[in-house]
Design an enzyme around this catalytic site. Structure first.
Site: not given
Length: 511
Positions: A199, A311, A410, A277
């Site tokens: 997906k 990331c 972040e 992750e």
């Protein structure tokens, strides 16, 4: 023939936006059980180019029932289909065929990636090369998934450990690296002998569908490689189906920590193997012994890759007070001379837009709040509507305090927040003062400090005097709330195999 079933409507729309070669891989249907399919409902959703928000494609909006059918296909292929009977050498050959095809079509894939993600063609080409390296690597690792023979404590027995494929693997991938995140997961899963239901992000499904076209051409048996697309409207239900369907035995997800926690809970009911992750908040520390020019180069690579939407991007800069001003001056000068924002298909453009309006708003709000509370702006600081609706300048802020939201958030955008420090122990404490721990970077010429700080940073990956650390050979992953498991390297196989212990008893010595 590649792309033989594109509808005339899809071809007409796409031919205005892609070169003739890039058009050959475009698909406007999902790939399930070796066939190109629409959603049962017939619903579709639009894919937008983030540069100008123009429509570049329309793909099926599959629901939970559609995805359940894809899971069934993958389950049959795993249990009873040809893929369940393949040898390691045959799986290696399939992956090598796929690698060769994607390598040959690398420019076509880069064009598609740039159109739907917005990154420059140079970055897209680099991602295709990086992503292909995982398929090449796992084509070789497929033949090295070995078990063990153990020493027995009892006479007349032989003890074996076998590594067997876990089953159907659900792979949920993000928009920021839509090619590499699929190859890193699917390469390992297919090498182990698992079948896949993929997906992709609703923002970047065209890259995944192009990969499915090439996987079919590579000869993977039907049901082995499935790609389903879904809009935000159905995404949560589809994710829930992938997590809770008992025929799925592995869930591998790359994305935010918040969504990862939801998937973690949903997988509990069927006790799936998990590879997560998740988000990061990477520190970038420059000690007073460091080579400042080298550190600035590392900061450029780490902070602004994919316009800061990675990331592992450096998020919190800590610069020793003795070299702080020199570092900031050189960093800002490099930003002004090297970063050129615009349409990624334009020659000379290095960085594209943010992916969507919500991301632009988030970055703008963080920067504006910091400035309103006294942060110092050295460059950037605002959106660039003349370039397009989603562009934001490369920005450097100093004098940022803990009361500002941007201090420990972040950012996921082209904004560098730089702080001073004077003490090693204090900066390590600040670097570790976050619930996540994916990557961290630091610069030092003191070899004792190198080993000392590398061990003390609470992250899964450390770049020492290096700002670009990702490679196929290394184990990629984090600690704390940055996830579970590792991708890439020979450890990337581990999440897709089960270890079976076999004890053969009552063996008679004929001597």
């Amino acid at each position: 023939m590649l792309a033989s079933n594109i509808s005339s409507q899809g071809r007409s729309l796409s031919s205005q936006l892609f070169s003739k070669r890039g058009l050959s891989l475009l698909r406007n249907q999902c790939f399930v059980d070796g066939e190109w399919r629409d959603a049962a409902s017939g619903d579709r959703f639009e894919i937008l180019n983030p540069v100008d928000r123009t429509v570049i494609g329309r793909v099926p909006d599959m629901g939970a029932a559609d995805v359940s059918s894809a899971i069934d296909s993958a389950h049959v292929a795993f249990k009873n289909g040809p893929y369940s009977k393949t040898t390691a050498k045959e799986r290696s050959d399939f992956l090598r065929n796929w690698y060769n095809l994607m390598n040959n079509h690398s420019e076509d894939l880069a064009q598609i990636l740039t159109k739907e993600n917005g990154k420059s063609l140079a970055e897209s080409r680099a991602e295709i090369k990086y992503g292909n390296s995982f398929v090449e690597w796992f084509s070789e690792e497929a033949r090295r998934i070995n078990g063990e023979i153990l020493q027995t404590p009892v006479a007349g027995r032989e003890l074996l450990l076998l590594k067997e494929p876990a089953g159907v693997a659900a792979l949920i991938t993000p928009w920021n690296f839509p090619f590499a995140m699929i190859t890193r997961k699917a390469g390992a899963a297919l090498a182990a002998g698992c079948t896949c239901v993929i997906k992709p992000s609703e923002d970047t499904p065209l890259t995944a569908l192009a990969m499915a076209e090439l996987a079919a051409a590579a000869g993977f048996p039907r049901g082995t490689f499935n790609v389903v697309t879904t809009s935000p409207k159905n995404s949560a239900l589809v994710g829930k189906e992938l997590c809770e369907n008992p025929k799925v035995r592995v869930m591998s997800f790359t994305g935010s920590t918040g969504v990862g926690k939801i998937l973690y809970r949903q997988c509990a009911s069927t006790m799936k193997r998990l590879s997560l992750e998740l988000g990061g908040n990477a520190p970038f520390v420059v000690f007073d012994s460091a080579d400042i020019d080298l550190a600035v180069s590392g900061a450029m690579a780490s902070k602004f890759r994919n316009t800061g939407q990675a990331c592992v991007s450096s998020n919190r800069f800590f610069i020793h007070d003795k070299i702080h001003d020199d570092f900031v001056a050189k960093f800002v000068a490099r930003i002004k001379s090297e970063i050129k924002m615009g349409n990624g298909c334009t020659e000379g453009v290095t960085h594209g837009p943010l992916i969507k309006e919500s991301q632009l708003n988030s970055v703008s709000e963080l920067v504006n709040e910091a400035l309103s509370k006294g942060a110092k702006l050295h460059c950037g600081g605002k959106a660039l509507p003349d370039l397009g609706p989603l562009f934001f300048e490369a920005t450097v802020l100093t004098d940022v305090t803990k009361e500002m939201k941007i201090y420990n958030t972040e950012i996921f955008g082209p904004v560098a927040v730089i702080n001073k420090f004077s003490n090693e122990a204090d900066v390590i404490k600040e670097a570790n003062d976050t619930p996540v721990g994916l990557a961290g970077y630091f610069y030092s010429k003191d070899i004792s400090q190198v080993f000392r700080v590398a061990r003390k940073l609470e992250v899964g990956m450390v770049g020492v005097n290096e700002g670009a650390i990702s490679c196929t050979e290394a184990a990629f992953g984090g600690v704390k709330e940055s996830g579970i498991g590792r991708e890439g390297s020979h450890h990337g196989i581990d999440d897709f195999v089960d270890i079976k212990y076999v004890c053969i008893g009552n063996l008679v010595d004929q001597k």
